[in-house]
Design a protein around this motif. Structure first.
Motif, PDB file in Angstrom:
ATOM      1  N   THR A 246       0.827  -1.198   0.000  1.00  0.00           N
ATOM      2  CA  THR A 246       0.000   0.000   0.000  1.00  0.00           C
ATOM      3  C   THR A 246       0.867   1.258   0.000  1.00  0.00           C
ATOM      4  OG1 THR A 246      -0.111   0.131   2.428  1.00  0.00           O
ATOM      5  CG2 THR A 246      -1.777  -1.217   1.319  1.00  0.00           C
ATOM      6  N   ARG A 247       0.260   2.322  -0.464  1.00  0.00           N
ATOM      7  CA  ARG A 247       0.938   3.622  -0.422  1.00  0.00           C
ATOM      8  C   ARG A 247       1.102   4.104   1.019  1.00  0.00           C
ATOM      9  NH1 ARG A 247       4.081   6.057  -1.833  1.00  0.00           N
ATOM     10  NH2 ARG A 247       3.218   8.170  -1.835  1.00  0.00           N
ATOM     11  N   ASP A 248       0.178   3.721   1.907  1.00  0.00           N
ATOM     12  CA  ASP A 248       0.316   4.136   3.299  1.00  0.00           C
ATOM     13  C   ASP A 248       1.625   3.626   3.901  1.00  0.00           C
ATOM     14  OD1 ASP A 248      -1.885   5.738   3.627  1.00  0.00           O
ATOM     15  OD2 ASP A 248      -3.135   4.203   4.577  1.00  0.00           O
ATOM     16  N   PHE A 249       2.030   2.429   3.532  1.00  0.00           N
ATOM     17  CA  PHE A 249       3.296   1.887   4.023  1.00  0.00           C
ATOM     18  C   PHE A 249       4.455   2.748   3.524  1.00  0.00           C
ATOM     19  CE2 PHE A 249       6.800  -1.353   3.527  1.00  0.00           C
ATOM     20  CZ  PHE A 249       7.075  -1.489   4.882  1.00  0.00           C
ATOM     21  N   SER A 250       4.417   3.106   2.250  1.00  0.00           N
ATOM     22  CA  SER A 250       5.453   3.978   1.690  1.00  0.00           C
ATOM     23  C   SER A 250       5.399   5.369   2.327  1.00  0.00           C
ATOM     24  CB  SER A 250       5.278   4.101   0.167  1.00  0.00           C
ATOM     25  OG  SER A 250       5.397   2.853  -0.458  1.00  0.00           O
ATOM     26  N   ARG A 251       4.195   5.866   2.543  1.00  0.00           N
ATOM     27  CA  ARG A 251       4.060   7.188   3.166  1.00  0.00           C
ATOM     28  C   ARG A 251       4.693   7.206   4.555  1.00  0.00           C
ATOM     29  NH1 ARG A 251      -1.419   6.546   1.020  1.00  0.00           N
ATOM     30  NH2 ARG A 251      -1.586   7.822  -0.867  1.00  0.00           N
ATOM     31  N   ALA A 252       4.479   6.125   5.310  1.00  0.00           N
ATOM     32  CA  ALA A 252       5.054   6.061   6.650  1.00  0.00           C
ATOM     33  C   ALA A 252       6.579   6.095   6.592  1.00  0.00           C
ATOM     34  CB  ALA A 252       4.581   4.800   7.361  1.00  0.00           C
ATOM     35  N   TYR A 253       7.160   5.360   5.661  1.00  0.00           N
ATOM     36  CA  TYR A 253       8.623   5.368   5.512  1.00  0.00           C
ATOM     37  C   TYR A 253       9.124   6.750   5.096  1.00  0.00           C
ATOM     38  CZ  TYR A 253      13.216   4.825   3.488  1.00  0.00           C
ATOM     39  OH  TYR A 253      14.532   5.004   3.180  1.00  0.00           O
ATOM     40  N   GLU A 254       8.451   7.339   4.114  1.00  0.00           N
ATOM     41  CA  GLU A 254       8.877   8.653   3.627  1.00  0.00           C
ATOM     42  C   GLU A 254       8.779   9.704   4.734  1.00  0.00           C
ATOM     43  OE1 GLU A 254       6.174   9.029   0.410  1.00  0.00           O
ATOM     44  OE2 GLU A 254       7.203   7.509  -0.820  1.00  0.00           O
ATOM     45  N   ALA A 255       7.738   9.609   5.558  1.00  0.00           N
ATOM     46  CA  ALA A 255       7.584  10.551   6.665  1.00  0.00           C
ATOM     47  C   ALA A 255       8.683  10.347   7.703  1.00  0.00           C
ATOM     48  CB  ALA A 255       6.210  10.387   7.297  1.00  0.00           C
ATOM     49  N   PHE A 256       8.972   9.085   7.987  1.00  0.00           N
ATOM     50  CA  PHE A 256      10.038   8.794   8.952  1.00  0.00           C
ATOM     51  C   PHE A 256      11.368   9.351   8.464  1.00  0.00           C
ATOM     52  CE2 PHE A 256      13.538   6.087  10.450  1.00  0.00           C
ATOM     53  CZ  PHE A 256      13.353   6.162  11.824  1.00  0.00           C
ATOM     54  N   ALA A 257      11.645   9.138   7.187  1.00  0.00           N
ATOM     55  CA  ALA A 257      12.909   9.614   6.628  1.00  0.00           C
ATOM     56  C   ALA A 257      12.989  11.138   6.662  1.00  0.00           C
ATOM     57  CB  ALA A 257      13.074   9.107   5.198  1.00  0.00           C
ATOM     58  N   ALA A 258      11.826  11.793   6.523  1.00  0.00           N
ATOM     59  CA  ALA A 258      11.787  13.252   6.537  1.00  0.00           C
ATOM     60  C   ALA A 258      11.559  13.827   7.935  1.00  0.00           C
ATOM     61  CB  ALA A 258      10.691  13.746   5.597  1.00  0.00           C
ATOM     62  N   LYS A 259      11.505  12.949   8.927  1.00  0.00           N
ATOM     63  CA  LYS A 259      11.315  13.347  10.324  1.00  0.00           C
ATOM     64  C   LYS A 259      10.019  14.137  10.528  1.00  0.00           C
ATOM     65  CE  LYS A 259      16.238  13.219  11.398  1.00  0.00           C
ATOM     66  NZ  LYS A 259      17.427  13.938  11.946  1.00  0.00           N
ATOM     67  N   ARG A 260       8.931  13.601   9.942  1.00  0.00           N
ATOM     68  CA  ARG A 260       7.619  14.197  10.144  1.00  0.00           C
ATOM     69  C   ARG A 260       6.602  13.081  10.367  1.00  0.00           C
ATOM     70  NH1 ARG A 260       5.229  13.130   5.316  1.00  0.00           N
ATOM     71  NH2 ARG A 260       6.577  13.030   3.464  1.00  0.00           N
TER      72      ARG A 260
END
Length: 267
Positions: A246-260
């Motif tokens: 899912t995109r939500d899984f990718s969104r969570a990773y991208e947010a973590f990497a961006a510290k948000r």
């Protein structure tokens, strides 16, 4: 189903911020159910499968009580005059309400205060999460009216929540338990002073989470009841792999990497 335009006849419906609130609304009688409200509740939970805008559901009662069960005059009386086929039609319908609650993908939060008895206790039991007001009194009182505790899935679901021995006591005796005992036994997650506000806070928090993943969690909690541990592990491997696409899984990773904080969209 358009949750913003839905207008049921037998309970109150509110929808905002991804949270649908079902309020049983016969406060002068402690919110008993009728043949018609049973059927409309069943149909509503079935329709929620096709309502992606609804992320979570709250079920509660008006006037300081949750639900007193089937209406004595509008249900119990007529049942005593029905033949076997008519009775089976009714009990199948009530069981279908529980199936619909367990089958809808949205987490259901029961906000319980005051009287929660009979079918009301069943609806609380069939919810995914239960919060209690300090004055909540819950009873699976079927034996008090000459019926078995085997009603609407109680003999299957209640032992899984509180354990076989405790469920057996409640279903044999029909006695009530208060909020403190309910929390101690695991029936209630928490006792809170403002159960309506806390239920809304919890439901809103869930609504902003990964709703596809929440639906998968709910599905697997039920699907794994009757399988071996090895089979359950295999089922969860397949379920988690599906969530990882899912995109939500990718969104969570991208947010973590961006510290948000991630913003989930349910896909």
């Amino acid at each position: 189903m358009n949750p913003s335009e839905f207008s049921p006849a037998h309970f109150r419906w509110e929808f905002a911020g991804g949270v649908a609130t079902i309020t049983l609304n016969r406060p002068e009688r402690k919110n008993p159910l009728t043949f018609e409200s049973y059927a409309e509740l069943r149909d509503t939970f079935r329709a929620l499968k096709h309502a992606p805008d609804v992320k979570t559901v709250i079920i509660t009662g008006a006037g300081g009580n949750f639900c007193s069960g089937g209406d004595v005059h509008e249900i119990i009386g007529p049942l005593t005059r029905m033949n076997t086929a008519e009775l089976l039609t009714f009990t199948t319908m009530t069981g279908d309400l529980v199936k619909a609650m367990r089958g809808c993908p949205q987490p259901i939060v029961a906000a319980v205060e005051g009287v929660c008895a009979g079918a009301g206790a069943i609806m609380a039991m069939a919810s995914d999460l239960r919060l209690a007001a300090p004055d909540a009194k819950t009873a699976f009182l079927f034996t008090r009216v000459g019926l078995s505790g085997a009603d609407m899935g109680a003999c299957a679901i209640l032992p899984r929540i509180i354990g076989h021995g405790r469920a057996a006591e409640l279903l044999f005796t029909g006695r009530s338990f208060d909020a403190v005992e309910g929390e101690r036994w695991g029936f209630f997650s928490r006792i809170v002073d403002d159960v309506q506000a806390e239920a809304l806070s919890l439901a809103t928090s869930l609504a902003t989470g990964p709703t596809f993943a929440h639906a998968m969690t709910k599905r697997m909690l039920d699907a794994e009841w009757n399988v071996s541990i090895d089979a359950a592990i295999d089922m969860e491997a397949a379920a988690q792999a599906e969530c990882m696409r899912t995109r939500d899984f990718s969104r969570a990773y991208e947010a973590f990497a961006a510290k948000r904080h991630p913003v989930f969209e349910g896909n």
